[in-house]
Design a protein around this motif. Structure first.
Motif, mmCIF file in Angstrom:
data_model
loop_
_atom_site.group_PDB
_atom_site.id
_atom_site.type_symbol
_atom_site.label_atom_id
_atom_site.label_comp_id
_atom_site.label_asym_id
_atom_site.label_seq_id
_atom_site.Cartn_x
_atom_site.Cartn_y
_atom_site.Cartn_z
ATOM 1 N N ASP A 1 1.262 -1.341 -0.129
ATOM 2 C CA ASP A 1 -0.129 0.443 0.092
ATOM 3 C C ASP A 1 1.292 0.919 -0.058
ATOM 4 O O ASP A 1 1.941 1.029 0.401
ATOM 5 C CB ASP A 1 -0.839 0.034 1.474
ATOM 6 N N VAL A 2 0.030 2.341 -0.609
ATOM 7 C CA VAL A 2 0.579 3.621 0.004
ATOM 8 C C VAL A 2 0.066 4.986 0.403
ATOM 9 O O VAL A 2 -1.324 4.558 0.343
ATOM 10 C CB VAL A 2 1.841 4.025 -2.434
ATOM 11 N N TYR B 1 -5.253 6.257 -9.637
ATOM 12 C CA TYR B 1 -4.767 6.687 -7.628
ATOM 13 C C TYR B 1 -5.640 7.564 -7.521
ATOM 14 O O TYR B 1 -5.745 7.954 -6.643
ATOM 15 C CB TYR B 1 -3.412 7.278 -7.773
ATOM 16 N N THR B 2 -5.837 8.034 -8.655
ATOM 17 C CA THR B 2 -7.179 9.310 -7.748
ATOM 18 C C THR B 2 -8.365 8.658 -7.282
ATOM 19 O O THR B 2 -9.295 9.250 -6.519
ATOM 20 C CB THR B 2 -8.323 10.102 -9.639
ATOM 21 N N LYS B 3 -8.495 7.625 -8.154
ATOM 22 C CA LYS B 3 -9.897 6.965 -8.508
ATOM 23 C C LYS B 3 -9.486 6.393 -5.948
ATOM 24 O O LYS B 3 -10.557 6.420 -5.157
ATOM 25 C CB LYS B 3 -10.067 5.637 -8.612
ATOM 26 N N ASP B 4 -8.786 5.913 -6.249
ATOM 27 C CA ASP B 4 -7.801 5.412 -4.471
ATOM 28 C C ASP B 4 -8.132 6.352 -3.613
ATOM 29 O O ASP B 4 -8.517 6.077 -2.876
ATOM 30 C CB ASP B 4 -5.914 4.942 -4.939
ATOM 31 N N ALA B 5 -7.981 7.269 -4.417
ATOM 32 C CA ALA B 5 -7.516 9.036 -3.002
ATOM 33 C C ALA B 5 -8.918 9.072 -3.177
ATOM 34 O O ALA B 5 -9.013 9.408 -1.865
ATOM 35 C CB ALA B 5 -6.935 10.317 -3.513
ATOM 36 N N GLU B 6 -10.091 8.891 -3.805
ATOM 37 C CA GLU B 6 -11.227 9.309 -3.592
ATOM 38 C C GLU B 6 -12.160 8.121 -2.656
ATOM 39 O O GLU B 6 -12.948 8.966 -1.771
ATOM 40 C CB GLU B 6 -12.352 9.209 -5.410
ATOM 41 N N GLY C 1 -10.515 7.139 -0.212
ATOM 42 C CA GLY C 1 -9.478 6.954 0.835
ATOM 43 C C GLY C 1 -8.717 6.605 1.334
ATOM 44 O O GLY C 1 -8.040 6.338 2.473
ATOM 45 N N LEU C 2 -8.089 5.574 0.272
ATOM 46 C CA LEU C 2 -7.323 4.342 0.190
ATOM 47 C C LEU C 2 -4.955 5.270 0.512
ATOM 48 O O LEU C 2 -4.651 4.351 1.233
ATOM 49 C CB LEU C 2 -7.216 3.733 -0.466
#
Ligand code: AP5
Ligand code: ZN
Length: 214
Positions: free
Chosen positions: A102-103, A182-187, A189-190
């Protein structure tokens, strides 16, 4: 702190990796530097990678994923790491997830292609460490010599304009989709996603990074 540096060839990933490594004491994992070291050492991996890299193409996902998995498992990466040049395809990003890597941050450096072509012609590198310089924008203290070791600087074989343009085309086709990923990951909350203006000076980009990373 686990970080991905995302950006086109020449966007400044290696340059800012030096800054982050020194300030936050996280190890840099540069797949490009690892491959260049393998070429220098004449290993099987190096033999496989050389032609592909000199042509500006991507080394196979399997080879790269194996390399990174092994590196991330090492003791010095337990508290964090800085990924420079990986992942750069969707299969590589998926492999990270499948392996539980994970990052916390994905940091994108945005630089237009024409600016990159200009930058690359002035790049000089220290082959032993991967330290990066530029004849005009980030010159070494002594012309042609590495600041730390005093050893000779070199031109990367993949920095000729034709190859740079090919690397840029591959970036847009295969790596740019990671912006969405990664934008989707951010949305969800990851992790956190930041896009930085990579055309600013080296110091201005570093300052922006310091504000983000705290
Ligand atoms: P790699 O070594 O990762 O190359 P790259 O991604 O193409 O990126 P670069 O190292 O060229 O650029 P950079 O963003 O680090 O910019 P830098 O800081 O040096 O990969 C090489 C090859 O290995 C690939 O083509 C592929 O074949 C293979 N490979 C590696 N990883 C792989 C993977 N995951 N999957 C498959 N294949 C893989 O800066 C560039 C220049 O600009 C320097 O001269 C610098 O001094 C200057 N500069 C930096 N910042 C600024 C600024 N703000 N203003 C002015 N100048 C600046
Ligand atoms: Zn680099």
């Amino acid at each position: 702190m686990r970080i991905i540096l995302l950006g086109a060839p020449g966007a400044g990933k290696g340059t800012q990796a030096q800054f982050i490594m020194e300030k936050y004491n996280v190890p840099q994992i540069s797949t490009g530097d690892m491959l260049r070291a393998a070429i220098k050492a004449g290993t099987e991996l190096g033999l496989k990678a050389k032609e592909v890299m000199d042509a500006g193409q991507l080394v196979s996902d399997d080879l790269i994923i194996g390399l990174v998995k092994e590196r991330v498992a090492q003791e010095d990466c337990k508290a964090g790491f800085l990924l420079d040049g990986f992942p750069r395809t969707i299969p590589q990003a998926n492999a990270m997830k499948e392996n539980g890597i994970d990052v916390d941050y994905t940091l994108e450096f945005d630089v237009p292609d024409e600016e990159i072509v200009k930058r690359m012609s002035g790049r000089r590198v220290h082959p032993g460490s991967g330290r990066v310089y530029h004849l005009v924008y980030n010159p070494p203290k002594v012309e042609g010599k590495d600041d730390v070791t005093g050893e000779d600087l070199a031109i990367r074989p993949d920095d000729v304009e034709e190859t740079v343009r090919k690397r840029l085309a591959i970036y847009h086709e295969q790596t740019k989709p990671l912006v969405d990923f990664y934008t989707k990951d951010a949305e969800a909350g990851l992790s956190k996603y930041y896009k930085l203006d990579g055309t600013q000076s080296v110091d201005a980009v570093s300052q922006e990074l310091a504000t983000i990373l705290g």
